[in-house]
Design a protein around this motif. Structure first.
Motif, short mmCIF file in Angstrom:
data_model
loop_
_atom_site.label_atom_id
_atom_site.label_comp_id
_atom_site.label_asym_id
_atom_site.label_seq_id
_atom_site.Cartn_x
_atom_site.Cartn_y
_atom_site.Cartn_z
N PHE A 168 0.84 -1.19 0.00
CA PHE A 168 0.00 0.00 0.00
C PHE A 168 0.88 1.24 0.00
CE2 PHE A 168 -2.45 -3.38 1.83
CZ PHE A 168 -3.75 -3.18 1.38
N LEU A 169 0.38 2.30 -0.61
CA LEU A 169 0.98 3.62 -0.52
C LEU A 169 0.04 4.52 0.26
CD1 LEU A 169 2.19 4.27 -4.21
CD2 LEU A 169 3.40 3.07 -2.37
N ALA A 170 0.60 5.43 1.05
CA ALA A 170 -0.23 6.36 1.81
C ALA A 170 0.55 7.62 2.12
CB ALA A 170 -0.71 5.71 3.11
N GLY A 171 -0.19 8.65 2.48
CA GLY A 171 0.42 9.90 2.91
C GLY A 171 -0.65 10.88 3.30
N ASP A 172 -0.23 11.93 3.96
CA ASP A 172 -1.16 13.00 4.33
C ASP A 172 -0.72 14.28 3.65
OD1 ASP A 172 0.35 14.87 6.57
OD2 ASP A 172 1.06 12.80 6.59
N SER A 173 -1.69 15.13 3.30
CA SER A 173 -1.43 16.43 2.70
C SER A 173 -0.53 16.29 1.47
CB SER A 173 -0.84 17.37 3.76
OG SER A 173 -0.90 18.71 3.34
N GLY A 175 2.06 14.61 1.19
CA GLY A 175 2.41 13.20 1.08
C GLY A 175 1.35 12.39 0.37
N ALA A 176 0.08 12.78 0.54
CA ALA A 176 -1.01 12.13 -0.19
C ALA A 176 -0.89 12.43 -1.68
CB ALA A 176 -2.36 12.58 0.34
N ASN A 177 -0.54 13.68 -2.00
CA ASN A 177 -0.29 14.05 -3.38
C ASN A 177 0.82 13.17 -3.97
OD1 ASN A 177 1.37 15.49 -5.45
ND2 ASN A 177 -0.14 17.12 -5.24
N ILE A 178 1.90 12.99 -3.23
CA ILE A 178 3.01 12.16 -3.69
C ILE A 178 2.56 10.71 -3.88
CG2 ILE A 178 5.24 11.18 -3.05
CD1 ILE A 178 5.88 13.83 -1.64
N ALA A 179 1.80 10.18 -2.92
CA ALA A 179 1.34 8.79 -3.02
C ALA A 179 0.54 8.57 -4.30
CB ALA A 179 0.50 8.43 -1.79
N HIS A 180 -0.34 9.53 -4.62
CA HIS A 180 -1.12 9.45 -5.86
C HIS A 180 -0.20 9.36 -7.08
CE1 HIS A 180 -3.81 10.61 -9.14
NE2 HIS A 180 -2.98 11.60 -9.39
N HIS A 181 0.80 10.22 -7.13
CA HIS A 181 1.67 10.25 -8.30
C HIS A 181 2.61 9.04 -8.36
CE1 HIS A 181 0.32 13.96 -10.07
NE2 HIS A 181 0.30 14.51 -8.87
N MET A 182 2.97 8.47 -7.21
CA MET A 182 3.75 7.24 -7.23
C MET A 182 2.92 6.09 -7.77
SD MET A 182 6.72 8.21 -6.34
CE MET A 182 6.26 9.80 -7.11
N ALA A 183 1.63 6.06 -7.45
CA ALA A 183 0.75 5.02 -7.99
C ALA A 183 0.62 5.15 -9.50
CB ALA A 183 -0.63 5.10 -7.34
N LYS A 184 0.65 6.37 -10.00
CA LYS A 184 0.62 6.58 -11.44
C LYS A 184 1.91 6.07 -12.09
CE LYS A 184 -0.95 10.22 -13.38
NZ LYS A 184 -1.90 9.49 -14.24
N ARG A 185 3.04 6.34 -11.45
CA ARG A 185 4.32 5.89 -12.01
C ARG A 185 4.40 4.36 -12.00
NH1 ARG A 185 9.54 9.74 -10.73
NH2 ARG A 185 8.52 11.77 -10.88
N ILE A 186 3.90 3.75 -10.93
CA ILE A 186 3.89 2.29 -10.85
C ILE A 186 3.06 1.71 -11.99
CG2 ILE A 186 3.06 0.31 -9.50
CD1 ILE A 186 3.84 1.91 -6.98
N ALA A 187 1.91 2.34 -12.26
CA ALA A 187 1.06 1.85 -13.35
C ALA A 187 1.76 1.95 -14.69
CB ALA A 187 -0.25 2.65 -13.38
N LYS A 188 2.53 3.00 -14.88
CA LYS A 188 3.20 3.20 -16.16
C LYS A 188 4.39 2.26 -16.34
CE LYS A 188 1.84 7.96 -17.14
NZ LYS A 188 2.30 9.32 -17.46
N CYS A 189 5.07 1.93 -15.23
CA CYS A 189 6.21 1.02 -15.37
C CYS A 189 5.74 -0.43 -15.47
CB CYS A 189 7.19 1.18 -14.22
SG CYS A 189 6.72 0.32 -12.71
N LEU A 256 -5.45 10.39 -15.77
CA LEU A 256 -5.80 10.14 -14.37
C LEU A 256 -6.16 8.68 -14.13
CD1 LEU A 256 -6.27 11.36 -11.57
CD2 LEU A 256 -8.63 11.83 -12.25
N SER A 257 -6.76 8.04 -15.11
CA SER A 257 -7.19 6.65 -14.93
C SER A 257 -6.03 5.68 -14.91
CB SER A 257 -8.17 6.26 -16.04
OG SER A 257 -7.54 6.29 -17.30
N VAL A 258 -4.84 6.14 -15.31
CA VAL A 258 -3.64 5.28 -15.29
C VAL A 258 -3.09 5.29 -13.86
CG1 VAL A 258 -1.40 4.80 -16.32
CG2 VAL A 258 -3.20 5.89 -17.68
N LEU A 259 -3.72 4.51 -13.00
CA LEU A 259 -3.42 4.51 -11.57
C LEU A 259 -3.36 3.07 -11.09
CD1 LEU A 259 -3.24 6.69 -9.18
CD2 LEU A 259 -5.57 5.96 -8.65
N ALA A 260 -2.22 2.67 -10.55
CA ALA A 260 -2.07 1.31 -10.04
C ALA A 260 -2.89 1.14 -8.75
CB ALA A 260 -0.60 1.01 -9.78
N GLY A 261 -3.21 -0.08 -8.43
CA GLY A 261 -3.97 -0.37 -7.22
C GLY A 261 -5.40 -0.75 -7.52
#
Length: 330
Positions: A168-173, A175-189, A256-261
């Motif tokens: 799981f990825l998580a974060g606040d404020s 950090g939540a923004n970062i978690a979202h973008h890391m999930a996008k990068r994971i989906a792309k790789c 936006l739909s390119v999101l892992a998880g």
């Protein structure tokens, strides 16, 4: 938190404004000579075996070039051959304040690790303005890559105790923004080596924004002037296109739909100016035809990241319970 900010305002009242390039009191100031002085999120606590939970923590430098490190948490109850979920956590602070070693994050993740029986990797990315964005995103991605290697054997706590199918990825404020973008990068790789499967995201009071006001922002903010969020974003990312940058405003992201998880849990707080952005994020994901499940949970009568500073309150306990259930229901 509010009392601390008031104390800072009083203590910094005599700062000469003519010496300042940017005045973001009570958070920080930047002087014309380039000095950055932070007033919040400046305390640090070392790793330890926590006396309350028994959770053990340690720090690992993942890049000698950048100095980026992570803090790992291992719950007391994990057995020698037991595989438990992994949570990669990104702290908040508008990309400018706080660290993974801040007391509020260290203490919170000790409790979360214990209650959820989960290994935690808390990322200590470099902060703006000394290291402007996209440094925090790049550092966080380096941490995700480090986790992938760790699961393969490079880090014993990960290779021995983590179930790579429950990450799981998580974060606040921010950090939540970062978690979202890391999930996008994971989906792309596309996780080519198959080292782990991202199950879901937990976004606590996510730091998203936009040029146009939405929801309660229309009543609370002057639509013709910049908010502190607009100004802080520009400070953190001088090269940005503005508050509608897709890194800051998910509505402007054509992918936006390119999101892992498989699922996303979004926490919002009634008295948080960012409240409507978190709720809107769910609507945007649904509209994008992302295939996962997304849920929003609102806490009434509370403000931004209240759970980090009111840790023993019933509402903070409820947020923790939802967090734990989200991880353990997979």
């Amino acid at each position: 938190m509010e009392e601390a900010m008031k104390e800072v305002m009083i203590a910094t009242a005599n700062i000469n404004k003519e010496d300042l390039l940017h005045d973001f009191r009570p958070r920080l100031v930047i002087y014309k000579d380039g000095r950055v002085e932070r007033f919040l999120g400046t305390q640090s606590i070392p790793p330890s075996i926590d006396s309350l939970t028994g959770v053990e923590s340690k720090d690992v430098v993942i890049s000698t070039e950048t100095g980026v490190s992570v803090r790992l948490y291992k719950p007391q109850g994990v057995k020698s051959n037991e595989k438990v979920p992994l949570l990669v956590y990104f702290h908040g602070g508008a990309f400018i304040l706080e660290t993974a070693t801040s007391p509020e994050y260290h203490n919170y993740l000790n409790v979360l690790s214990s209650k959820a029986n989960v290994i935690v990797v808390s990322v200590d990315y470099r902060r703006a303005p000394e290291h402007p964005l996209p440094a925090a995103y790049d550092d966080s991605w380096a941490a995700v890559e480090w986790v992938r290697l760790g699961l393969a054997g490079a880090e014993p706590w990960l290779s021995t105790h983590v179930d790579p199918a429950r990450v799981f990825l998580a974060g606040d404020s921010a950090g939540a923004n970062i978690a979202h973008h890391m999930a996008k990068r994971i989906a792309k790789c596309n996780n080519p080596d198959g080292k782990f499967a991202l199950k879901g995201l937990v976004l606590v009071h996510p730091y998203f924004w936009g040029k146009d006001r939405i929801g309660s922002e229309l009543q609370k903010l002057n639509s013709s002037s910049e908010s502190r969020f607009d100004r802080l974003w520009k400070l953190a990312y001088p090269g940005t296109t503005g508050s509608d940058d897709p890194l800051f405003n998910p509505e402007m992201d054509p992918e936006l739909s390119v999101l892992a998880g498989e699922k996303v849990l979004v926490f919002v707080a009634e008295n948080d100016l960012l409240r409507d952005r978190g709720a809107h994020y769910k609507d945007l994901l649904v509209k994008s035809e992302w295939k996962g499940e997304v849920q929003v949970i609102e806490t009434e009568g509370e403000g931004h990241v209240f759970h980090l500073f009111k840790t023993v309150s019933p509402k903070a306990a409820q947020l923790m319970d939802h967090f734990v259930e989200f991880i353990n229901s997979s």
